[in-house]
Enzyme design. Structure first.
Site, PDB file in Angstrom:
ATOM      1  N   ASP A   1      33.986  -9.558   7.337  1.00 57.70           N
ATOM      2  CA  ASP A   1      32.992 -10.449   7.083  1.00 57.70           C
ATOM      3  C   ASP A   1      33.657 -11.595   6.243  1.00 57.70           C
ATOM      4  O   ASP A   1      33.405 -12.709   6.211  1.00 57.70           O
ATOM      5  CB  ASP A   1      32.186  -9.730   6.171  1.00 57.70           C
TER       6      ASP A   1
ATOM      7  N   ARG B   1      16.557  -8.620  12.294  1.00 61.41           N
ATOM      8  CA  ARG B   1      16.385  -9.939  12.107  1.00 61.41           C
ATOM      9  C   ARG B   1      16.721 -10.908  13.525  1.00 61.41           C
ATOM     10  O   ARG B   1      15.937 -11.981  13.615  1.00 61.41           O
ATOM     11  CB  ARG B   1      17.412 -10.650  10.921  1.00 61.41           C
TER      12      ARG B   1
ATOM     13  N   LYS C   1      16.746 -15.771  -6.729  1.00 63.97           N
ATOM     14  CA  LYS C   1      15.475 -16.630  -6.100  1.00 63.97           C
ATOM     15  C   LYS C   1      14.461 -17.007  -7.065  1.00 63.97           C
ATOM     16  O   LYS C   1      14.094 -16.426  -8.082  1.00 63.97           O
ATOM     17  CB  LYS C   1      14.758 -15.286  -5.386  1.00 63.97           C
TER      18      LYS C   1
ATOM     19  N   LYS D   1      22.828  -8.251  -3.731  1.00 65.94           N
ATOM     20  CA  LYS D   1      22.783  -8.523  -2.361  1.00 65.94           C
ATOM     21  C   LYS D   1      23.267  -7.256  -1.748  1.00 65.94           C
ATOM     22  O   LYS D   1      24.618  -6.840  -1.719  1.00 65.94           O
ATOM     23  CB  LYS D   1      23.454  -9.926  -2.070  1.00 65.94           C
TER      24      LYS D   1
ATOM     25  N   PHE E   1      35.035 -14.162   8.523  1.00 63.64           N
ATOM     26  CA  PHE E   1      33.986 -15.049   9.270  1.00 63.64           C
ATOM     27  C   PHE E   1      33.327 -15.955   8.373  1.00 63.64           C
ATOM     28  O   PHE E   1      33.008 -17.136   8.705  1.00 63.64           O
ATOM     29  CB  PHE E   1      32.795 -13.925   9.864  1.00 63.64           C
ATOM     30  N   ASP E   2      33.358 -15.613   7.123  1.00 64.26           N
ATOM     31  CA  ASP E   2      32.438 -16.563   6.156  1.00 64.26           C
ATOM     32  C   ASP E   2      33.435 -17.725   6.047  1.00 64.26           C
ATOM     33  O   ASP E   2      33.099 -18.789   6.136  1.00 64.26           O
ATOM     34  CB  ASP E   2      32.214 -16.016   4.815  1.00 64.26           C
TER      35      ASP E   2
ATOM     36  N   CYS F   1      69.734  14.286   0.752  1.00 59.88           N
ATOM     37  CA  CYS F   1      69.285  12.730   1.318  1.00 59.88           C
ATOM     38  C   CYS F   1      69.472  12.017   0.271  1.00 59.88           C
ATOM     39  O   CYS F   1      68.744  12.091  -0.876  1.00 59.88           O
ATOM     40  CB  CYS F   1      67.939  13.164   1.398  1.00 59.88           C
TER      41      CYS F   1
HETATM   42  S1  IVH Z   1      16.139 -12.295   0.693  1.00 57.68           S
HETATM   43  C1  IVH Z   1      14.586 -16.117   2.400  1.00 57.68           C
HETATM   44  N1  IVH Z   1      17.268 -10.499  -0.882  1.00 57.68           N
HETATM   45  O1  IVH Z   1      21.390 -11.209   2.865  1.00 57.68           O
HETATM   46  C2  IVH Z   1      15.395 -14.863   1.753  1.00 57.68           C
HETATM   47  N2  IVH Z   1      18.255 -10.701   1.163  1.00 57.68           N
HETATM   48  O2  IVH Z   1      22.400 -13.759   3.880  1.00 57.68           O
HETATM   49  C3  IVH Z   1      15.757 -13.934   2.695  1.00 57.68           C
HETATM   50  N3  IVH Z   1      20.274  -9.502   1.707  1.00 57.68           N
HETATM   51  O3  IVH Z   1      19.416 -11.719   5.686  1.00 57.68           O
HETATM   52  C4  IVH Z   1      16.681 -12.716   2.344  1.00 57.68           C
HETATM   53  N4  IVH Z   1      20.063  -8.432  -0.226  1.00 57.68           N
HETATM   54  O4  IVH Z   1      20.264  -9.325   5.242  1.00 57.68           O
HETATM   55  C5  IVH Z   1      17.466 -11.177   0.251  1.00 57.68           C
HETATM   56  N5  IVH Z   1      18.115  -8.850  -2.499  1.00 57.68           N
HETATM   57  C6  IVH Z   1      18.293  -9.488  -1.086  1.00 57.68           C
HETATM   58  C7  IVH Z   1      19.276  -9.319  -0.340  1.00 57.68           C
HETATM   59  C8  IVH Z   1      19.243  -9.821   0.969  1.00 57.68           C
HETATM   60  C9  IVH Z   1      20.745  -8.524   1.080  1.00 57.68           C
HETATM   61  C10 IVH Z   1      20.572 -10.049   3.042  1.00 57.68           C
HETATM   62  C11 IVH Z   1      19.766  -9.916   4.141  1.00 57.68           C
HETATM   63  C12 IVH Z   1      19.694 -11.377   4.467  1.00 57.68           C
HETATM   64  C13 IVH Z   1      21.183 -11.796   4.005  1.00 57.68           C
HETATM   65  C14 IVH Z   1      21.211 -13.242   3.908  1.00 57.68           C
END
Ligand code: IVH
Length: 695
Positions: free
Chosen positions: A47, A150, A308, A129, A50-51, A450
């Protein structure tokens, strides 16, 4: 002068041909890897790599806006749905998140928010995350009707039957959670993941069945969920964290994200406990740093923190770009997994003759350092991982953990790559035969003469865990044995300054310093001396136990296997190994040489062993320490417990007597303590415990 890489395109705009080619090639790679990851669950690169690719495309697109296109794969949020599953159109798109790779990028996001809102920083919710895969679960009139991946954000795949097998995802919504009727439509979004412990169990079972191992929990979760046969999913122990609402019709009016999480929790969805609402950016930055450091305290993998905006009305004002909402950002941790090339597999021989295969890698920066070599443990591990020279492999380095080759990217394997075979001879000058005895995992060089083993024994004798002789490391040992000045560790005690001066790099000062350090090592402690001997299985804890039980090397030496095994903390395997070591004529000769060199055989037992002067108030009890204490280092805390007859293991179980939690305790330890009803003490409680043994 004309730049050959620059030409006037037909529309008259300047186009940098080199950049255009570079972007085209990178986009192709991004599209390819996107497909492998999302559609095939069979990525070829880690990953983290990829990033880096995506960021490079975006960087070039930023520098050359004329080359940006609407359909660039850098705008994609996932893969197109595969033919295996029925497509599902998301009522509300499942967008991706923008990433911040470091503090300045996170701060820049905060500043953009402030600017577009033209006022104060809005409250934000910080979530972990989770490293799994996103699904959207749809409920109609309180019943689960559909679950979808997704996909590309607009159209996902129907995985309803598979998601139904996940115990964490309720089948029905309780009406009580909504303060009235259940909403007509309620879409719950979250992450399906595999806990680290479930992943380990899965791989243990795969290893026992001699099947290919899974590379990481995320890939296993994705592979397990996207199974045609939901019965396979059911066996895989997947879990779910809910973190977002999708399409909702009816039900209570929600003004903030944290309210929606409360509703999710009340409706029976697992909502991660490590969620906080914060009001200023510097605390957000601190929170991200905290989780970056503590990510391995959890029983599931996280790859960042999602931030968020809490207020849903403010979210609506901020809106989204084509790719992701402006009201959220993912702070990504530096990758702990990278892909690199395995150039070769070689074998090193240790002091006991064990031949350990190791990977020679194209150096790669991962988990905070550059990794060029990584152990592969033994022949069976190489076979289980099926890594072959020339393969592209995933390398993992998590925190302080030793770097590991996780496995090969099979799809990237060159045709004709052959399985690796364990060499039949030792890499030493004698090229002696390597043998693997029936029923043993290790392959060994059994040649007593050895030279590699001899050097390794010497290095170990002088190492930190042994007699800790500063200046007597790998290089000096090789010089000493190479010049024939030393044959075994006892010989170091008769070295002279003049002899050392014959070696490269030694002067009067350094030679005297080394001899002083060697001299001082005569009076180290008995546990250190026992460890320095290099007896198989005899580590520092067992050495402490022996030292306090017997008080001298002679007493240990003259006690047979049975007597040794009677000592608390000495199991039958160690006892047998010690007994076998002292029975060898050559080892007894070595001990006599040490005695003649006036090495102290009755050196004090190091502090930390159970201490007869201290009341044994923790006799037989396990006390787990987590987090930072003001008055004790981790080692000091453990030593204080051991000195009172207790143990201080690294994990919590039902048998744990107490957990001592300092600053920044491991969340999983606290959760385990709660689960098993184990008391959690602060530092004052710990001090009381040490004095009285009482909770
Ligand atoms: S919110 C518009 N919250 O990260 C907001 N995503 O790179 C949508 N993910 O597709 C996602 N933990 O698979 C959100 N606490 C979390 C998350 C989370 C993991 C993943 C998810 C998302 C991806 C985005």
């Amino acid at each position: 002068m004309t730049d050959p890489a620059r030409a006037d395109a037909d529309d008259g705009a300047d186009v940098d041909i080199e950049a255009a080619e570079m972007i085209a090639s990178l986009r192709e790679q991004v599209a390819y890897h996107n497909h492998r990851y999302h559609a095939l669950d069979d990525p070829e690169i880690a990953d983290g790599d990829f990033d880096l690719l995506v960021r490079e495309v975006r960087r070039l697109e930023g520098e050359h806006p004329e080359l940006a296109t609407d359909d660039s794969p850098s705008e994609d949020v996932g893969g197109a749905p595969s033919a295996t599953f029925t497509p599902v159109r998301h009522a509300v798109p499942m967008t991706s998140l923008d990433n911040a790779m470091n503090d300045p990028e996170l701060t820049a996001w905060g500043e953009r928010l402030l600017k577009s809102l033209g006022g104060d920083m809005p409250s934000v919710v910080c979530e972990l995350k989770i490293d799994g895969l996103a699904v959207s679960v749809r409920y109609e009139q309180g019943r689960m009707v559909q679950a979808a991946t997704r996909g590309d954000g607009r159209v996902g795949e129907d995985v309803t039957a598979n998601v139904r097998t996940i115990a964490d995802v309720p089948d029905r919504l309780p009406s009580g959670a909504f303060g009235g009727d259940v909403p007509g439509v309620f879409e719950v979004r979250g992450e399906v993941y595999m806990s680290t412990s479930a992943f380990e169990r899965l791989n243990e079972a795969a290893a026992a069945a001699e099947e290919r191992l899974f590379v990481n929990p995320r890939n296993s979760a994705a592979g397990s969920l996207r199974q045609k046969d939901a019965a396979v999913t059911a066996r895989r122990q997947l879990s779910f964290w809910a973190y977002q609402l999708g399409d909702v019709q009816g039900g209570p009016t929600l003004a903030s994200h944290h309210e929606s999480l409360d509703v999710l929790g009340a409706a029976g969805f697992p909502v991660n406990p490590n969620i906080v609402v914060l009001d200023d950016l510097s605390t957000v930055v601190e929170r991200c740093a905290y989780w970056q450091e503590h990510r391995h305290d959890l029983d599931y993998e996280i790859d960042g923190v999602v931030i968020k905006v809490d207020d849903l009305a403010i979210r609506a004002r901020l809106g989204a770009t084509s790719r992701a909402p402006r009201w959220a950002i993912a702070f990504k941790f530096p990758p702990e997994e990278r892909t690199t090339v395995l150039h070769d597999i070689q074998v090193s021989v240790g002091r006991t003759g064990r031949a350990t295969p190791f990977a020679v890698l194209e150096p790669v920066f991962v988990g905070g350092s550059t990794v060029g070599l990584a152990t592969l443990h033994n022949e069976d591990q190489v076979a289980a991982k099926d890594v072959r020279p020339g393969d592209t492999v995933i390398v993992r380095k998590a925190g302080d953990v030793i770097p590991e080759v996780v496995g090969p990217m099979i799809t990237a394997r060159a045709a004709g790559a052959r399985p690796w075979r364990f060499p039949t001879t030792c890499p030493c000058a004698l090229a002696s035969t390597l043998v693997r005895l029936e029923g043993e995992a290790d392959t060994r060089c059994v040649e007593p003469a050895c030279p590699v083993q001899r050097d390794q024994r010497l290095i170990h004798f002088a190492s930190r865990g042994g007699l800790d002789i500063e200046g007597l490391g790998e290089r000096t040992v090789a010089q000493l044995t190479g010049a024939g000045l030393v044959e075994d560790a006892a010989d170091i005690y008769s070295l002279t300054v003049d002899e050392l001066l014959t070696l490269d790099g030694f002067g009067q000062v350094s030679a005297t310093k080394l001899l002083d350090a060697i001299d001082a090592s005569r009076h180290s402690s008995l546990p250190r001396l026992l460890v320095a001997l290099g007896i198989k299985h005899l580590g520092p804890t067992a050495a402490w136990a022996l030292a306090s039980a017997f008080g001298s090397l002679d007493a240990v030496m003259s006690t047979g296997e049975e007597g040794l095994a009677e000592v608390d903390g000495i199991g039958p395997t160690i006892a047998a190994s010690i007994d076998a070591w002292f029975s060898l004529e050559s080892n007894r000769g070595f001990i006599e040489k040490l005695r003649a060199a006036e090495v102290d055989f009755r050196g004090e037992a190091a502090s930390g062993a159970a201490d007869d002067d201290v009341e044994q108030v923790l006799e037989g009890r396990s006390v787990v320490v987590t987090g930072t204490l003001a008055g004790f280092s981790r080692d000091e805390a453990a030593a204080a417990i051991v000195a009172r007859g207790g143990k201080s293991p690294g994990s919590v179980s039902a048998k744990t007597y107490a957990v001592v939690a300092g600053d920044g305790p491991g969340a999983s330890k606290i959760t385990q303590a709660e689960r098993h009803g184990v008391r959690v003490l602060d530092e004052a409680g710990f001090e009381r415990l040490l004095q009285t043994g009482e909770l």
